[in-house]
Design an enzyme around this catalytic site. Structure first.
Site, PDB file in Angstrom:
ATOM      1  N   ASP A  15     -14.078  -1.759   2.514  1.00 21.27           N
ATOM      2  CA  ASP A  15     -13.157  -1.902   3.656  1.00 21.27           C
ATOM      3  C   ASP A  15     -13.915  -1.428   4.903  1.00 21.27           C
ATOM      4  O   ASP A  15     -14.515  -2.222   5.618  1.00 21.27           O
ATOM      5  CB  ASP A  15     -11.885  -1.076   3.370  1.00 21.27           C
ATOM      6  CG  ASP A  15     -10.950  -0.924   4.561  1.00 21.27           C
ATOM      7  OD1 ASP A  15      -9.913  -0.254   4.417  1.00 21.27           O
ATOM      8  OD2 ASP A  15     -11.256  -1.453   5.647  1.00 21.27           O
ATOM      9  N   LYS A  47     -10.245  -7.260   7.255  1.00 17.35           N
ATOM     10  CA  LYS A  47      -9.287  -6.862   8.285  1.00 17.35           C
ATOM     11  C   LYS A  47      -9.792  -7.408   9.614  1.00 17.35           C
ATOM     12  O   LYS A  47     -10.837  -6.959  10.115  1.00 17.35           O
ATOM     13  CB  LYS A  47      -9.192  -5.336   8.387  1.00 17.35           C
ATOM     14  CG  LYS A  47      -8.525  -4.646   7.214  1.00 17.35           C
ATOM     15  CD  LYS A  47      -8.547  -3.138   7.437  1.00 17.35           C
ATOM     16  CE  LYS A  47      -7.855  -2.391   6.334  1.00 17.35           C
ATOM     17  NZ  LYS A  47      -7.959  -0.926   6.511  1.00 17.35           N
ATOM     18  N   ASP A 103      -7.330   3.020  -3.305  1.00 16.84           N
ATOM     19  CA  ASP A 103      -8.047   3.040  -2.028  1.00 16.84           C
ATOM     20  C   ASP A 103      -8.335   4.493  -1.669  1.00 16.84           C
ATOM     21  O   ASP A 103      -7.420   5.287  -1.530  1.00 16.84           O
ATOM     22  CB  ASP A 103      -7.196   2.385  -0.938  1.00 16.84           C
ATOM     23  CG  ASP A 103      -7.931   2.323   0.397  1.00 16.84           C
ATOM     24  OD1 ASP A 103      -7.336   1.833   1.369  1.00 16.84           O
ATOM     25  OD2 ASP A 103      -9.103   2.764   0.462  1.00 16.84           O
ATOM     26  N   GLU A 117     -11.325   0.715  -3.898  1.00 20.24           N
ATOM     27  CA  GLU A 117     -11.629   0.382  -2.509  1.00 20.24           C
ATOM     28  C   GLU A 117     -12.272   1.568  -1.789  1.00 20.24           C
ATOM     29  O   GLU A 117     -11.717   2.669  -1.782  1.00 20.24           O
ATOM     30  CB  GLU A 117     -10.339  -0.034  -1.788  1.00 20.24           C
ATOM     31  CG  GLU A 117     -10.521  -0.560  -0.397  1.00 20.24           C
ATOM     32  CD  GLU A 117      -9.208  -0.947   0.269  1.00 20.24           C
ATOM     33  OE1 GLU A 117      -8.158  -0.977  -0.409  1.00 20.24           O
ATOM     34  OE2 GLU A 117      -9.224  -1.191   1.483  1.00 20.24           O
ATOM     35  N   ASN A 141     -10.407   5.450   0.951  1.00 22.31           N
ATOM     36  CA  ASN A 141     -10.748   5.659   2.367  1.00 22.31           C
ATOM     37  C   ASN A 141     -11.925   6.619   2.537  1.00 22.31           C
ATOM     38  O   ASN A 141     -11.847   7.597   3.305  1.00 22.31           O
ATOM     39  CB  ASN A 141      -9.545   6.160   3.148  1.00 22.31           C
ATOM     40  CG  ASN A 141      -8.511   5.068   3.371  1.00 22.31           C
ATOM     41  OD1 ASN A 141      -7.421   5.144   2.832  1.00 22.31           O
ATOM     42  ND2 ASN A 141      -8.850   4.033   4.120  1.00 22.31           N
ATOM     43  N   ILE A 189      -1.178  -1.525   9.333  1.00 24.75           N
ATOM     44  CA  ILE A 189       0.200  -1.230   9.738  1.00 24.75           C
ATOM     45  C   ILE A 189       0.520  -1.986  11.027  1.00 24.75           C
ATOM     46  O   ILE A 189       1.087  -1.445  11.976  1.00 24.75           O
ATOM     47  CB  ILE A 189       0.428   0.297   9.923  1.00 24.75           C
ATOM     48  CG1 ILE A 189      -0.197   1.091   8.782  1.00 24.75           C
ATOM     49  CG2 ILE A 189       1.930   0.618   9.984  1.00 24.75           C
ATOM     50  CD1 ILE A 189       0.098   2.570   8.805  1.00 24.75           C
ATOM     51  N   LYS A 232      -1.079  -0.877  -4.439  1.00 31.72           N
ATOM     52  CA  LYS A 232      -2.313  -0.160  -4.058  1.00 31.72           C
ATOM     53  C   LYS A 232      -1.945   1.292  -3.847  1.00 31.72           C
ATOM     54  O   LYS A 232      -1.016   1.598  -3.082  1.00 31.72           O
ATOM     55  CB  LYS A 232      -2.890  -0.774  -2.781  1.00 31.72           C
ATOM     56  CG  LYS A 232      -3.915   0.064  -2.041  1.00 31.72           C
ATOM     57  CD  LYS A 232      -4.620  -0.766  -0.970  1.00 31.72           C
ATOM     58  CE  LYS A 232      -4.799   0.021   0.303  1.00 31.72           C
ATOM     59  NZ  LYS A 232      -5.553  -0.740   1.329  1.00 31.72           N
ATOM     60  N   LEU A 233      -2.658   2.177  -4.536  1.00 33.25           N
ATOM     61  CA  LEU A 233      -2.402   3.612  -4.392  1.00 33.25           C
ATOM     62  C   LEU A 233      -3.515   4.254  -3.578  1.00 33.25           C
ATOM     63  O   LEU A 233      -4.701   4.045  -3.877  1.00 33.25           O
ATOM     64  CB  LEU A 233      -2.361   4.280  -5.769  1.00 33.25           C
ATOM     65  CG  LEU A 233      -1.344   3.760  -6.801  1.00 33.25           C
ATOM     66  CD1 LEU A 233      -1.491   4.555  -8.103  1.00 33.25           C
ATOM     67  CD2 LEU A 233       0.066   3.807  -6.258  1.00 33.25           C
ATOM     68  N   LYS A 234      -3.136   5.018  -2.590  1.00 37.44           N
ATOM     69  CA  LYS A 234      -4.112   5.838  -1.884  1.00 37.44           C
ATOM     70  C   LYS A 234      -4.487   6.995  -2.801  1.00 37.44           C
ATOM     71  O   LYS A 234      -3.608   7.586  -3.447  1.00 37.44           O
ATOM     72  CB  LYS A 234      -3.503   6.383  -0.590  1.00 37.44           C
ATOM     73  CG  LYS A 234      -3.200   5.317   0.436  1.00 37.44           C
ATOM     74  CD  LYS A 234      -4.465   4.725   0.976  1.00 37.44           C
ATOM     75  CE  LYS A 234      -4.164   3.709   2.053  1.00 37.44           C
ATOM     76  NZ  LYS A 234      -5.389   3.195   2.681  1.00 37.44           N
ATOM     77  N   SER A 261       0.856  -1.188   0.000  1.00 37.84           N
ATOM     78  CA  SER A 261       0.000   0.000   0.000  1.00 37.84           C
ATOM     79  C   SER A 261       0.893   1.240   0.000  1.00 37.84           C
ATOM     80  O   SER A 261       1.778   1.359   0.852  1.00 37.84           O
ATOM     81  CB  SER A 261      -0.871   0.015   1.260  1.00 37.84           C
ATOM     82  OG  SER A 261      -1.612   1.203   1.321  1.00 37.84           O
ATOM     83  N   GLY A 319      -4.514  -4.463   5.673  1.00 35.41           N
ATOM     84  CA  GLY A 319      -3.525  -4.227   6.738  1.00 35.41           C
ATOM     85  C   GLY A 319      -3.853  -2.953   7.504  1.00 35.41           C
ATOM     86  O   GLY A 319      -4.473  -2.040   6.973  1.00 35.41           O
TER      87      GLY A 319
END
Ligand SMILES: O=C(O)CCC(=O)N[C@@H](C(=O)O)c1ccccc1
Length: 373
Positions: free
Chosen positions: A244, A268, A194, A219, A196, A298, A166-168, A140, A296
């Site tokens: 997510d 998760k 992703d 995502e 968020n 972290i 995976k790119l934020k 990520s 994940g």
């Protein structure tokens, strides 16, 4: 099993580089590590380890580390300590009277499960029904200050062997970085984004432009509560919709699948209340032909090792955010998880993880509290 005492170690672990998502930038990981001291069914002492994935601040979900510590010490542990027949499989039922606090519950279940597995000299992967000895490793990547820096960062992780990127993304930093990565690294790169929960359904025309980049999935573009809206957006996009934050339980997964809000689910264990609920979601998704992958938070080597075992279940058909420890940490509190030839090895020892290294744990511990029974 009978609990004797629980030690809550709050650790502060510096990240090797700032990690920027649509909800902020992290430079350290605050985590609550659980050291559960108990006696097994033969009366022999056993220690179980758990990790609460709640962040320092309630930015990803409503839980946060200091709050989770309170809930664990004040409410969850007394219930488990008073239980006549405490097993990992009864924790969820015992804690039902406490509403919410899934990350706190996941952490205590994890510690009980680890103690139970160690007392039986059982590998977590075997307990779960894992079918692989290693799992593909995706990485990520946080939002970068510039596209050049992003391209260098992607190259660096590909050089380390990561098999999926995976790119934020966030509004204003989405189309251009994704296009640049796709153009530089070609169509064969396994690439996903992703958000968020940074967008709304109003952004559908912009998000539809991501369909041009042959992404594995998008995502959580919309809010945690927006199941119906994700279903509407999924109807407007070709890119598979992945959830997510919205998937907080098997029931939420059933709703999302039924509504057409999720073609893929990021599982998760901390978010859904534990590894046993995570396996239920895996089983449910598989029954519906929905792909899952392991996300994940972290984690330290405790949660990272347990996630690798979970990701070895047959329904985890997409690379997860199971990177090496050194993706985030210079020093881990357990033996570091490493990536070899694009994969992470499923732990072979008893329990969920390798025993934390006491010196490393002490180095990063900012507070230790003993919760007596
Ligand atoms: O590889 C990892 O452990 C991190 C993967 C990742 O991007 N996690 C994000 C996420 O939104 O999924 C996250 C990290 C920390 C806290 C909340 C969320």
């Amino acid at each position: 099993m009978k609990i004797d005492e629980l030690l809550l170690h709050t650790v502060s672990m510096p990240l090797v580089a700032p990690f920027t998502t649509s909800f902020g930038t992290q430079t350290e990981r605050i985590a609550v590590i659980l050291e559960l001291r108990a006696r097994d069914d033969h009366g022999d002492p056993v220690t179980g380890w758990g990790e609460c994935v709640a962040m320092a601040e309630p930015l990803y979900s409503s839980e946060y580390a200091a709050g989770a510590r309170r809930v664990i010490g004040d409410f969850l542990l007394p219930i488990l300590a008073a239980a006549e027949h405490l097993t990992a499989e009864t924790v969820d039922h015992l804690l039902k009277p406490i509403v919410g606090h899934r990350m706190a519950k996941a952490a205590v279940e994890m510690a009980v499960l680890d103690a139970q597995l160690r007392s039986r000299d059982l590998r977590f992967a075997d307990y779960l029904g894992a079918v692989r000895d290693s799992v593909p490793s995706g990485v990520s990547i946080g939002i970068q200050p510039s596209i050049d820096q992003l391209l260098d960062t992607v190259q660096g992780y590909l050089d380390q062997g990561y098999v999926r990127i995976k790119l934020k993304i966030e509004p204003g930093r989405d189309i251009a970085p994704v296009r640049a990565v796709r153009e530089r690294f070609g169509d064969d790169l396994l690439l996903q984004v992703d958000a968020n929960a940074a967008y709304t359904l109003v952004d559908a025309p912009l998000l539809r432009r991501l369909d041009d980049f042959n992404l594995l999935l998008i995502e959580q573009p919309l809010g945690e509560e927006d199941l119906r809206q994700h279903a509407e957006l999924a109807r407007q996009m070709r890119t598979p919709m992945c959830l997510d934050e919205s998937i907080v339980s098997a029931e939420a997964a059933a709703d999302a699948i039924t509504l057409g809000a999720a073609a893929v689910i990021n599982i998760k264990p901390g978010r859904v209340g534990g590894y046993l609920e995570a396996r239920k979601i895996h089983d449910l998704a598989r029954a519906h032909g929905i792909a899952v992958w392991c996300g994940g938070m972290i984690e330290t080597g405790i949660g990272r090792a347990a996630n690798a075992a979970l990701a070895a279940l047959p329904g985890f058909t997409l690379p997860g955010d199971i990177s090496a420890s050194d993706r985030f940490y210079r020093t881990d509190i357990t033996e570091p998880i490493t990536i070899d030839n694009g994969s992470v090895t499923v732990p072979t020892g008893p329990g969920l993880c390798s025993e934390p290294i006491r010196d490393a744990l002490a180095e990063f511990t900012v507070d230790s509290t003993r919760i007596p029974i």
